[in-house]
Design an enzyme around this catalytic site. Structure first.
Site, PDB file in Angstrom:
ATOM      1  N   GLY B 215      36.503  36.709  72.607  1.00 10.19           N
ATOM      2  CA  GLY B 215      35.950  38.045  72.404  1.00 10.19           C
ATOM      3  C   GLY B 215      35.396  38.609  73.697  1.00 10.19           C
ATOM      4  CB  SER B 216      33.222  41.490  74.275  1.00 10.12           C
ATOM      5  OG  SER B 216      32.008  41.158  73.616  1.00 10.12           O
ATOM      6  N   GLY B 219      29.268  39.744  73.846  1.00 13.56           N
ATOM      7  CA  GLY B 219      29.194  39.003  72.581  1.00 13.56           C
ATOM      8  C   GLY B 219      29.302  37.505  72.802  1.00 13.56           C
ATOM      9  N   GLY B 220      30.232  37.105  73.659  1.00 11.08           N
ATOM     10  CA  GLY B 220      30.431  35.682  73.917  1.00 11.08           C
ATOM     11  C   GLY B 220      29.248  35.075  74.634  1.00 11.08           C
ATOM     12  CD  GLU B 239      40.501  34.368  76.076  1.00 12.10           C
ATOM     13  OE1 GLU B 239      41.391  34.188  75.252  1.00 12.10           O
ATOM     14  OE2 GLU B 239      40.188  35.501  76.513  1.00 12.10           O
ATOM     15  CB  CYS B 276      42.406  38.126  76.686  1.00  8.76           C
ATOM     16  SG  CYS B 276      43.532  37.068  75.778  1.00  8.76           S
TER      17      CYS B 276
END
Lengths: 495, 495
Positions: B215-216, B219-220, B239, B276
């Site tokens: 994800g972002s 957020g990650g 990731e 990504c």
């Protein structure tokens, strides 16, 4: 302890400045691609040069270690031998090449996803900061396991000296740097810093790519927290704390209780109990005869502890255990001169341990160990609920013991190493060794800090897609000039 | 998009309660030793059963994915195929056995340290929490790569559903659980939770042993921070973000500039730029003819973005880039109906990029990409100073390009994959693949989330010391009943 090498005093200490750290890190970062680009055989030559130089300086280094760590000469010589053996073993590993985990998947139009030619190998992370441990002035310090594995991986190393053996760290550093220089290593691949604050700054330094640490849970956790708080978090390989439980089954105790308990006493008091693999808790049947064990412990002489901080921590830990209402003191160790301690033996029972586990299972670093008696062997498995991650779990049993498979499975679920009818102290430096385990044994349960796979901590995978032969790293070229084992299309590796 | 499967509304959402999470985690923890104890061939059978069930449900699942993710049918069918191929490939890997990294070092009295018989293999970590990605409703979601690799490793999985495809997550979960049940899997090896807060609780749950996330960066990072803040920190495989730079050398542009730029346009706009591995920055000579590229971009139609949140984030990112004084808008994408966007093309030069790198090199997830012109090819290497960790670096060059080796080395220093004369989108699921890289590409640079070595993320080493044959795991017994490749005494593996 020798008398002609005085102990370091506070005046000896000089903290590395942030500016000096910057210079060292920049030199390390500049050296990193040069070290990485060396052929494996070249890096092997560097490791062997360091080993030879340290062996040649044994008569100079051993007395310093004796004075600073308060270990007998034989222990220091043995540990230096382990250290240089380790460097040479890692050199052998470099020449073999499996550590690169090379893989080749040729292009395949019939594959389940579009598949160009992809080839993978591991590359060094970059500069590594290594924190020397207090209890292994050679093997887990300046030129110890973390340093050897990082250099083998191709990573420059900056060591944060342990304050307990500053002079040894400095002299070892001089010898290592001279040996590397003479062998033609890139300038800046090795350096030393001193001081608590500079250690923190080294973990936070933008050029640091990974950290190796061996030490206490509070100290290690504080540095781990720094490493993961960075704008770019980095791997932190901390080996922190473990009580290394030992389970003795009823059948084993009946068959050879005397030998087991005397082996236990040897293991628990080795190096004045200052091993991360010291068996701190042993589970025995409640009717086991402990008289000989008590006599054994009571007859053991006092040995000096590493330094004042270790001695203070040990005294506090022993007070807590001995003063706990759930324990009984079988042998009360005494403090002798120069911070020496004779070993202590305590006792509790399984129910008390389960009830007061947070206190009774706290690592007490030094010559102290706890016997836990049990009535029902099957209830030993309840210990899994209160034991945290461990470096080792040991089982003394008989091969046909009904409980043995469950105890070994418990060990594998909690620890990085499961020992059968042996002792956890004395960690073999070999390929299949694991010195690691779930938290708090380490902060990185996928890895080991002893054994040749320790190198993998400082390598990361890179895949080359459709890169022509002439531009590929040698390890991935079709003609395999380095003779590296490689997995082709997922098959077992071949050279 | 189909019309007979309505989009989910807010009423569809129902957050999993903390109590429900507890139940799922406890079932997963109870299932963990049972799943770990299954023979590899048995676990392979479970993975294949899941793959078959998902393939059989394609006609039901694909329309749900189309409705929720706004992808065309072909993309959804392709992605489901990739997902079930992945499950079957991992099943093959289990039967081959290299992933266990089994090693045997027989006792050796002549070794440099005392060396008893030590044998090592990898064991599962325990329950894993997987966060589904927004942009791959099949391949990086409920039964996607993280789930497949964790199950292959022998770890139960609790998936946190992405809110963008809740209905697909629910139906996929039902199919997975039914398939696992029918194949005789231990109860509780798979579960689904929904809701932001329960996702945080799942990362913090005492029984969770590792987390997989795609994800972002914000957020990650927030979840990573939770994972490492636990009393017992756990591995967090996140990731996060990457701009996947592409370097086109002068010689390559002269030789085949038209093909390169048209390939670039295809890769950058694939899936509406929601990969990504989207090439977000391309470096070309300042005199390169960009007219055809501009015409190409301007002629591409609008495609819907995944969801409102992605669309909002994209609009903000595009505004920032387009409004920056150092960029020039070559093609201004437009917002169409239903949140669809046509692709945008921007331009800057190398000096401006170096000066404003923090803004210009921020990932803009969606159909937007930045052309960077350079005058002096050798100055491309300065980009290494401003580019953060990447999933991929791509080089378009000629084999005899003087700059090519340095650009490939730059790629290997920054990224997990280096692509030559190709494009980073379309990640092959194969053995030698790396989908990973230094932070912020991932939070765990030693690992990959695509390819068969993704399994290693969920395994840790355990060494058995002096354990008798009858009590050893099968993979470590002398007679090797599972036929697992093993390194004996450090030699290349043999079966």
């Amino acid at each position: 302890m020798t008398t002609d090498t005085p102990e370091p005093t506070i005046e000896d200490r000089r903290d590395t400045t942030p500016e000096e750290l910057d210079v060292l890190m920049e030199r390390a970062a500049a050296a990193a691609p040069l070290l990485a680009a060396l052929a494996p055989a070249e890096r092997a030559r560097l490791l062997r040069a360091v080993a030879e130089a340290l062996d040649a300086a044994a008569d100079e280094l051993v007395p310093i270690a004796q004075a600073e760590a308060h270990y007998p000469e034989a222990r220091c010589r043995g540990e230096l031998g382990r250290t240089t053996f380790q460097l040479r073993l890692f050199a052998d590993v470099l020449e073999e090449g499996s550590h690169l985990e090379a893989m080749i998947d040729p292009a395949d139009p019939d594959w389940g996803t579009p598949r160009p030619d992809v080839r993978r190998l591991l590359v060094p992370l970059g500069p590594v900061v290594v924190f020397g441990a207090s209890n292994f002035p050679f093997a887990f310090a300046t030129a110890g396991g973390d340093t050897a594995s990082a250099l083998a991986a191709g990573c420059p190393v900056i060591v944060k000296a342990h304050p307990g053996h500053l002079r040894l760290a400095r002299r070892t550093t001089e010898i290592v740097i001279d040996a590397l220089d003479a062998a033609g290593a890139p300038e800046g691949v090795f350096g030393l810093v001193e001081g608590v604050e500079v250690g923190r700054l080294a973990v936070l330094h933008p050029l640091t790519r990974a950290v190796g640490f061996t030490g206490s849970i509070p100290g290690g956790r504080a540095l781990f927290d720094l490493a993961v708080s960075r704008p770019d978090p980095i791997p932190f390989y901390g080996e922190l704390g473990s009580v290394n439980p030992v389970f003795v089954t009823r059948a084993a105790m009946e068959a050879r209780g005397g030998d087991i308990l005397s082996g236990y006493a040897d293991s628990a008091t080795l190096g004045a109990g200052q091993f991360c693999t010291k068996p701190g808790v042993v589970f025995v049947p409640e009717d086991a005869a402990l008289d000989a064990l008590v006599t054994d412990f009571a007859g053991r002489t006092a040995a000096p502890l590493l330094n004042e901080r270790v001695a203070d921590g040990f005294a506090r830990g022993l007070d807590t255990l001995a003063g706990h209402p759930a324990t009984k003191v079988l042998v009360q160790g005494a403090e002798g001169e120069d911070g020496a301690w004779s070993p202590s033996l305590l006792r509790t029972d399984l129910d008390s341990l389960l009830e007061h586990s947070e206190t009774l299972l706290e690592e007490c670093f030094g010559p102290c160990t706890l016997v836990v008696t049990y009535a029902d062997e099957r209830r030993l498995l309840e210990a899994a609920g209160v034991l945290h991650g461990q470096l080792t779990v040991t089982v003394h049993g008989e091969e046909d013991d009904a409980i043995a498979p469950a105890l070994l499975a418990l060990g594998a679920s909690l620890a990085g190493r499961v020992v059968w009818n042996g002792w956890p102290t004395g960690v073999a430096v070999t390929h299949a060794m694991t010195h690691g385990g779930p938290y708090p044994a380490t902060t990185a349960p996928l890895h080991t800090s002893v054994g040749t796979t320790a190198i993998q901590r400082f390598l990361r995978p890179v895949t080359y897609q459709s890169v022509p032969q002439s531009l590929l790293p040698e390890a991935l070229r079709d003609d395999n000039p380095l003779g590296v084992p490689r997995r082709v299309d997922g098959a077992a590796p071949t050279v």
